[in-house]
Scaffold this motif. Structure first.
Motif, mmCIF file in Angstrom:
data_model
loop_
_atom_site.group_PDB
_atom_site.id
_atom_site.type_symbol
_atom_site.label_atom_id
_atom_site.label_comp_id
_atom_site.label_asym_id
_atom_site.label_seq_id
_atom_site.Cartn_x
_atom_site.Cartn_y
_atom_site.Cartn_z
ATOM 1 N N THR A 18 25.935 -12.931 16.707
ATOM 2 C CA THR A 18 27.329 -13.343 16.611
ATOM 3 C C THR A 18 27.829 -14.061 17.844
ATOM 4 N N TRP A 19 27.056 -14.109 18.908
ATOM 5 C CA TRP A 19 27.498 -14.890 20.072
ATOM 6 C C TRP A 19 26.396 -15.839 20.525
ATOM 7 N N GLY A 20 26.805 -16.820 21.340
ATOM 8 C CA GLY A 20 25.852 -17.830 21.773
ATOM 9 C C GLY A 20 25.590 -18.897 20.729
ATOM 10 N N ARG A 21 26.523 -19.082 19.784
ATOM 11 C CA ARG A 21 26.322 -20.072 18.728
ATOM 12 C C ARG A 21 26.469 -21.486 19.287
ATOM 13 N N SER A 22 25.714 -22.401 18.712
ATOM 14 C CA SER A 22 25.633 -23.752 19.259
ATOM 15 C C SER A 22 26.973 -24.480 19.232
ATOM 16 N N GLU A 23 27.824 -24.192 18.246
ATOM 17 C CA GLU A 23 29.102 -24.916 18.165
ATOM 18 C C GLU A 23 30.049 -24.564 19.314
ATOM 19 N N TYR A 24 29.747 -23.472 20.050
ATOM 20 C CA TYR A 24 30.579 -23.088 21.176
ATOM 21 C C TYR A 24 29.902 -23.393 22.513
ATOM 22 N N ALA A 25 28.865 -24.205 22.491
ATOM 23 C CA ALA A 25 28.085 -24.472 23.709
ATOM 24 C C ALA A 25 28.932 -25.098 24.812
ATOM 25 N N GLU A 26 29.976 -25.840 24.451
ATOM 26 C CA GLU A 26 30.818 -26.504 25.445
ATOM 27 C C GLU A 26 32.002 -25.651 25.892
ATOM 28 N N CYS A 27 32.095 -24.434 25.385
ATOM 29 C CA CYS A 27 33.204 -23.553 25.755
ATOM 30 C C CYS A 27 32.827 -22.787 27.027
ATOM 31 N N LYS A 28 33.089 -23.388 28.153
ATOM 32 C CA LYS A 28 32.703 -22.829 29.446
ATOM 33 C C LYS A 28 33.862 -22.036 30.045
ATOM 34 N N LEU A 29 33.516 -21.001 30.800
ATOM 35 C CA LEU A 29 34.515 -20.183 31.482
ATOM 36 C C LEU A 29 34.226 -20.233 32.980
#
Length: 283
Positions: free
Chosen positions: A175-186
């Motif tokens: 449920t985490w580390g999905r490719s569509e969120y790859a650019e969501c940096k913190l």
């Protein structure tokens, strides 16, 4: 208007204890040994603004008044996780399942002493003798950690509430580390978020420190989704560029291997997803 019962080794609260305190604005119950709370215990506190219950072996908290704006806001500063909010199905004699974020009925022959418990206790032989239906129980390992007294009583037998186990992975949860969120940096460290709790008590930042500090956040343990030594906590941030207009919160999990011995951002944060889907932060 201010009542602090913090760090008093409390193990239970009587029903109706807060009934006369209708003008109360702050209630502190953190760092005690409360395993459940009486149903509706906070109902009379219609003017309550701040409630701290972190640091107790509770599964969840039920019935926090709508007037509460600050719930467990100091938890991270003191080294604890925010307590979950109980769902509508959490009542007396149900047990909270952290993995699913819901409550389920205690098995036959067991009960709880209030709402929000993590474990069901076996009824005494006298109580069980009132019915002839048989029941079985097995010991339940404690689901809490980090406190010297939780789950150490040999006098109480606990009934297991079973759920389908989820396979752990040493790298990523499905449920985490999905490719569509790859650019969501913190770009903030966990220390920077803790500094916010210190500099901005109750999430209100003075003008002289409001610039350059971490944004508003909520954090907590991953429960049964936890992979020990790898993924142990989540962190949700308000107003991130990956959040939406429907829900301003976006969430990550922290890769402990990349955060120790020295934090490395943004690599230590693995994007999890939108809070509107995860339903972690209640607003």
């Amino acid at each position: 208007r201010y009542l602090s019962l913090n760090r008093n080794d409390l193990t239970a609260l009587p029903e109706g204890i807060f009934a006369p305190l209708t003008e109360l604005r702050y209630l502190g119950l953190y760092d005690n040994d409360l395993t459940a709370l009486p149903e509706g215990i906070f109902a009379p506190l219609t003017k309550l603004q701040s409630l701290d219950v972190f640091g107790n072996p509770l599964g969840c908290v039920q019935g926090a008044p709508d007037s509460v704006t600050y719930f467990d806001d100091s938890a991270v500063y003191y080294g604890y996780y925010e307590t979950a909010r109980c769902g509508d199905n959490c009542t007396q004699h149900t047990v909270y399942v952290p993995n699913d974020g819901v409550c389920v009925q205690c098995p036959y022959g067991t009960h709880t002493h209030g709402v929000g418990a993590l474990n069901c206790s076996v009824l005494s032989p006298t109580s069980a003798a009132t019915t002839s239906a048989p029941y079985t129980s097995t010991p339940l390992p404690t689901t809490t950690a980090g406190h010297p007294t939780w789950g150490n009583s040999a006098a109480t037998t606990i009934a297991r509430v079973t759920s389908t186990p989820r396979p752990a992975t040493a790298v990523r949860n499905s449920t985490w580390g999905r490719s569509e969120y790859a650019e969501c940096k913190l770009p903030y460290t966990l220390k920077q978020f803790k500094d916010r709790s210190r500099l901005c008590p109750r999430n209100e930042c003075p003008p002289d420190v409001s610039s350059g500090i971490a944004p508003r956040f909520k954090t907590g343990g991953l429960g049964k989704k936890m992979v020990a030594g790898v993924y142990q906590i989540y962190l949700c941030v308000e107003g991130h560029e990956c959040s939406t207009t429907l829900d301003p919160w976006f969430c990550w999990v922290m890769d402990e291997r990349k955060a120790s011995p020295r934090e490395t951002v943004p690599d230590q944060w693995v994007a999890w997803g939108h809070n509107k889907n995860l339903k972690i932060v209640s607003r």
